[in-house]
Design a protein around this motif. Sequence first.
Motif, PDB file in Angstrom:
ATOM      1  N   LEU A 251     -27.808  40.787 -22.928  1.00  0.00           N
ATOM      2  CA  LEU A 251     -27.689  41.350 -24.273  1.00  0.00           C
ATOM      3  C   LEU A 251     -26.917  42.666 -24.233  1.00  0.00           C
ATOM      4  O   LEU A 251     -26.023  42.911 -25.059  1.00  0.00           O
ATOM      5  CB  LEU A 251     -29.074  41.575 -24.881  1.00  0.00           C
ATOM      6  CG  LEU A 251     -29.073  41.991 -26.354  1.00  0.00           C
ATOM      7  CD1 LEU A 251     -28.860  40.772 -27.251  1.00  0.00           C
ATOM      8  CD2 LEU A 251     -30.395  42.679 -26.727  1.00  0.00           C
ATOM      9  N   ILE A 252     -27.223  43.499 -23.262  1.00  0.00           N
ATOM     10  CA  ILE A 252     -26.532  44.776 -23.133  1.00  0.00           C
ATOM     11  C   ILE A 252     -25.077  44.556 -22.729  1.00  0.00           C
ATOM     12  O   ILE A 252     -24.173  45.236 -23.234  1.00  0.00           O
ATOM     13  CB  ILE A 252     -27.265  45.679 -22.122  1.00  0.00           C
ATOM     14  CG1 ILE A 252     -28.617  46.102 -22.709  1.00  0.00           C
ATOM     15  CG2 ILE A 252     -26.432  46.910 -21.776  1.00  0.00           C
ATOM     16  CD1 ILE A 252     -29.493  46.843 -21.744  1.00  0.00           C
ATOM     17  N   LYS A 253     -24.834  43.602 -21.841  1.00  0.00           N
ATOM     18  CA  LYS A 253     -23.452  43.291 -21.471  1.00  0.00           C
ATOM     19  C   LYS A 253     -22.634  42.880 -22.684  1.00  0.00           C
ATOM     20  O   LYS A 253     -21.485  43.289 -22.857  1.00  0.00           O
ATOM     21  CB  LYS A 253     -23.434  42.158 -20.435  1.00  0.00           C
ATOM     22  CG  LYS A 253     -23.417  42.618 -19.000  1.00  0.00           C
ATOM     23  CD  LYS A 253     -22.950  41.499 -18.081  1.00  0.00           C
ATOM     24  CE  LYS A 253     -22.750  42.058 -16.666  1.00  0.00           C
ATOM     25  NZ  LYS A 253     -22.114  41.088 -15.774  1.00  0.00           N
ATOM     26  N   GLU A 254     -23.223  42.060 -23.523  1.00  0.00           N
ATOM     27  CA  GLU A 254     -22.502  41.511 -24.653  1.00  0.00           C
ATOM     28  C   GLU A 254     -22.282  42.510 -25.777  1.00  0.00           C
ATOM     29  O   GLU A 254     -21.215  42.539 -26.398  1.00  0.00           O
ATOM     30  CB  GLU A 254     -23.239  40.280 -25.186  1.00  0.00           C
ATOM     31  CG  GLU A 254     -22.500  39.552 -26.298  1.00  0.00           C
ATOM     32  CD  GLU A 254     -23.101  38.188 -26.617  1.00  0.00           C
ATOM     33  OE1 GLU A 254     -22.636  37.559 -27.592  1.00  0.00           O
ATOM     34  OE2 GLU A 254     -24.027  37.747 -25.898  1.00  0.00           O
ATOM     35  N   PHE A 255     -23.272  43.363 -26.034  1.00  0.00           N
ATOM     36  CA  PHE A 255     -23.209  44.210 -27.221  1.00  0.00           C
ATOM     37  C   PHE A 255     -22.918  45.685 -26.929  1.00  0.00           C
ATOM     38  O   PHE A 255     -22.450  46.400 -27.819  1.00  0.00           O
ATOM     39  CB  PHE A 255     -24.523  44.107 -28.007  1.00  0.00           C
ATOM     40  CG  PHE A 255     -24.691  42.804 -28.722  1.00  0.00           C
ATOM     41  CD1 PHE A 255     -24.209  42.635 -30.018  1.00  0.00           C
ATOM     42  CD2 PHE A 255     -25.319  41.736 -28.105  1.00  0.00           C
ATOM     43  CE1 PHE A 255     -24.360  41.431 -30.678  1.00  0.00           C
ATOM     44  CE2 PHE A 255     -25.467  40.520 -28.760  1.00  0.00           C
ATOM     45  CZ  PHE A 255     -24.979  40.365 -30.048  1.00  0.00           C
ATOM     46  N   PHE A 256     -23.193  46.165 -25.718  1.00  0.00           N
ATOM     47  CA  PHE A 256     -23.083  47.604 -25.444  1.00  0.00           C
ATOM     48  C   PHE A 256     -22.034  47.962 -24.395  1.00  0.00           C
ATOM     49  O   PHE A 256     -21.381  48.992 -24.517  1.00  0.00           O
ATOM     50  CB  PHE A 256     -24.440  48.149 -24.963  1.00  0.00           C
ATOM     51  CG  PHE A 256     -25.522  48.153 -26.002  1.00  0.00           C
ATOM     52  CD1 PHE A 256     -25.730  49.261 -26.806  1.00  0.00           C
ATOM     53  CD2 PHE A 256     -26.336  47.050 -26.168  1.00  0.00           C
ATOM     54  CE1 PHE A 256     -26.736  49.273 -27.759  1.00  0.00           C
ATOM     55  CE2 PHE A 256     -27.349  47.037 -27.114  1.00  0.00           C
ATOM     56  CZ  PHE A 256     -27.547  48.156 -27.919  1.00  0.00           C
ATOM     57  N   ASP A 257     -21.908  47.162 -23.363  1.00  0.00           N
ATOM     58  CA  ASP A 257     -21.118  47.546 -22.199  1.00  0.00           C
ATOM     59  C   ASP A 257     -19.635  47.705 -22.551  1.00  0.00           C
ATOM     60  O   ASP A 257     -18.911  46.728 -22.751  1.00  0.00           O
ATOM     61  CB  ASP A 257     -21.282  46.481 -21.112  1.00  0.00           C
ATOM     62  CG  ASP A 257     -20.827  46.962 -19.744  1.00  0.00           C
ATOM     63  OD1 ASP A 257     -20.542  48.162 -19.589  1.00  0.00           O
ATOM     64  OD2 ASP A 257     -20.780  46.126 -18.812  1.00  0.00           O
ATOM     65  N   GLY A 258     -19.199  48.960 -22.645  1.00  0.00           N
ATOM     66  CA  GLY A 258     -17.804  49.242 -22.968  1.00  0.00           C
ATOM     67  C   GLY A 258     -17.441  49.049 -24.423  1.00  0.00           C
ATOM     68  O   GLY A 258     -16.257  49.002 -24.766  1.00  0.00           O
ATOM     69  N   THR A 259     -18.433  48.966 -25.311  1.00  0.00           N
ATOM     70  CA  THR A 259     -18.184  48.809 -26.745  1.00  0.00           C
ATOM     71  C   THR A 259     -18.554  50.101 -27.465  1.00  0.00           C
ATOM     72  O   THR A 259     -19.254  50.956 -26.905  1.00  0.00           O
ATOM     73  CB  THR A 259     -19.004  47.648 -27.335  1.00  0.00           C
ATOM     74  OG1 THR A 259     -20.379  48.078 -27.478  1.00  0.00           O
ATOM     75  CG2 THR A 259     -18.928  46.415 -26.459  1.00  0.00           C
ATOM     76  N   PRO A 260     -18.158  50.265 -28.729  1.00  0.00           N
ATOM     77  CA  PRO A 260     -18.557  51.461 -29.484  1.00  0.00           C
ATOM     78  C   PRO A 260     -20.071  51.616 -29.585  1.00  0.00           C
ATOM     79  O   PRO A 260     -20.580  52.744 -29.669  1.00  0.00           O
ATOM     80  CB  PRO A 260     -17.930  51.227 -30.866  1.00  0.00           C
ATOM     81  CG  PRO A 260     -16.743  50.356 -30.588  1.00  0.00           C
ATOM     82  CD  PRO A 260     -17.170  49.442 -29.478  1.00  0.00           C
ATOM     83  N   LEU A 261     -20.816  50.508 -29.544  1.00  0.00           N
ATOM     84  CA  LEU A 261     -22.267  50.572 -29.665  1.00  0.00           C
ATOM     85  C   LEU A 261     -22.915  51.261 -28.471  1.00  0.00           C
ATOM     86  O   LEU A 261     -24.054  51.732 -28.560  1.00  0.00           O
ATOM     87  CB  LEU A 261     -22.827  49.150 -29.822  1.00  0.00           C
ATOM     88  CG  LEU A 261     -24.260  49.003 -30.333  1.00  0.00           C
ATOM     89  CD1 LEU A 261     -24.407  49.597 -31.724  1.00  0.00           C
ATOM     90  CD2 LEU A 261     -24.672  47.533 -30.337  1.00  0.00           C
ATOM     91  N   GLN A 262     -22.183  51.358 -27.372  1.00  0.00           N
ATOM     92  CA  GLN A 262     -22.743  52.004 -26.186  1.00  0.00           C
ATOM     93  C   GLN A 262     -23.158  53.446 -26.465  1.00  0.00           C
ATOM     94  O   GLN A 262     -24.127  53.940 -25.882  1.00  0.00           O
ATOM     95  CB  GLN A 262     -21.732  51.968 -25.035  1.00  0.00           C
ATOM     96  CG  GLN A 262     -22.255  52.583 -23.734  1.00  0.00           C
ATOM     97  CD  GLN A 262     -21.300  52.402 -22.575  1.00  0.00           C
ATOM     98  OE1 GLN A 262     -20.490  51.480 -22.557  1.00  0.00           O
ATOM     99  NE2 GLN A 262     -21.374  53.283 -21.591  1.00  0.00           N
ATOM    100  N   GLN A 263     -22.451  54.116 -27.368  1.00  0.00           N
ATOM    101  CA  GLN A 263     -22.788  55.501 -27.677  1.00  0.00           C
ATOM    102  C   GLN A 263     -24.109  55.622 -28.426  1.00  0.00           C
ATOM    103  O   GLN A 263     -24.694  56.705 -28.484  1.00  0.00           O
ATOM    104  CB  GLN A 263     -21.657  56.147 -28.482  1.00  0.00           C
ATOM    105  CG  GLN A 263     -20.366  56.279 -27.700  1.00  0.00           C
ATOM    106  CD  GLN A 263     -20.564  56.963 -26.358  1.00  0.00           C
ATOM    107  OE1 GLN A 263     -21.136  58.056 -26.281  1.00  0.00           O
ATOM    108  NE2 GLN A 263     -20.110  56.329 -25.285  1.00  0.00           N
ATOM    109  N   GLN A 264     -24.584  54.511 -29.003  1.00  0.00           N
ATOM    110  CA  GLN A 264     -25.886  54.525 -29.671  1.00  0.00           C
ATOM    111  C   GLN A 264     -27.023  54.177 -28.721  1.00  0.00           C
ATOM    112  O   GLN A 264     -28.201  54.288 -29.088  1.00  0.00           O
ATOM    113  CB  GLN A 264     -25.898  53.524 -30.844  1.00  0.00           C
ATOM    114  CG  GLN A 264     -25.051  53.962 -32.022  1.00  0.00           C
ATOM    115  CD  GLN A 264     -24.995  52.886 -33.102  1.00  0.00           C
ATOM    116  OE1 GLN A 264     -23.916  52.432 -33.490  1.00  0.00           O
ATOM    117  NE2 GLN A 264     -26.160  52.470 -33.576  1.00  0.00           N
ATOM    118  N   LEU A 265     -26.678  53.771 -27.514  1.00  0.00           N
ATOM    119  CA  LEU A 265     -27.703  53.403 -26.538  1.00  0.00           C
ATOM    120  C   LEU A 265     -28.312  54.666 -25.928  1.00  0.00           C
ATOM    121  O   LEU A 265     -27.670  55.370 -25.154  1.00  0.00           O
ATOM    122  CB  LEU A 265     -27.105  52.531 -25.439  1.00  0.00           C
ATOM    123  CG  LEU A 265     -28.079  52.054 -24.361  1.00  0.00           C
ATOM    124  CD1 LEU A 265     -29.119  51.097 -24.938  1.00  0.00           C
ATOM    125  CD2 LEU A 265     -27.323  51.385 -23.211  1.00  0.00           C
TER     126      LEU A 265
END
Length: 340
Positions: A184-198
Amino acid sequence: MNKYLLFVFLFLIICLSSCKSYGPTTTFENTAPEGIDYGNLAHWAAHPDKRDNSDLIPGSDAAPALNLAADVFFIHPTIYNNKGKNLAWNPSISDSVLNNRVDNSTIKFQASAFNAAGRVFAPRYRQAHLVSYTTDDKASAKKAFALAYSDVKNAFEHYLKYYNNGRPIIIASHSQGTTHGGPLIKEFFDGTPLQQQLVAAYLIGIPVPKNYFERIWPCEDPEGLNCIISWRTFKSGYIPDDRPIGDDILVTNPLNWTLDTTYVSKVRNKGAVLRNFDKVLPRRVDAQIHNGVLWANKPTFPWSFLLRTKNYHIADINFYYMNIKLNAKRRVDKWLEARN
């Protein structure tokens, strides 16, 4: 605590660690509906729009804080370990008996550890049967895990669309939850803009390689952000021979939140929460990173002499409950401070 209930609890720890699991015996056949409607609150084990066991606070009648600025997306471990004939690889989402077991175990004793840090969202999902981890029918197991992940992904997309609104996110998971939390993290966060919300990801109970993600790194201190945390707990001196070990596996010490292999005394343990949810047990469990696992000496509590297993997996979160609660809130506070 009722001594009979304590005995049952200790028996379950031993059994889950050493007994064989009996589950599906036929090949995987997907007869379930295509997707789950996560607009239905009944399909959430924990959700801020309803009262549930993630709201509970050990030893207190107080309610969790309101108007929290962050969210926690919690993915629960395998509770579907039923025995019997003709079992499905994945249960029905509306299995009321199983859902009640989920609510009164993992949601109460694990998800609640994060309720001081943010609003808790924990989807019900068609989890793969426990035997999926050990079966020789790898093809069926793979399909069962894929179905489970499709539900987790669907729930997370629903959360993002209707509830997130740019809020900081903690991903928290245990065991099978981590099996799905990593992808889930690979798909939605890893290297995406959403990573800054993690804020951080607590991927507990399953081996996570340090280099599993391309742009998300292990947390190295108690206030690190946009990073991952992981550990698996075993009795001190024991090295498992049936799962990955070694320095390439991420292990975070939950008593000092570093990757340092130095022994950390149980004096720094703010409190374990075991079978009796109303009782916080401080200074009972120590921790030391060793060769890809987390070592802990056998804790002392009533009837603890019955605890013979060397695999403390079932208590990965419970042993360090209060330290997790305090750390998750600390990281959220740090995230908010950095953006103000």
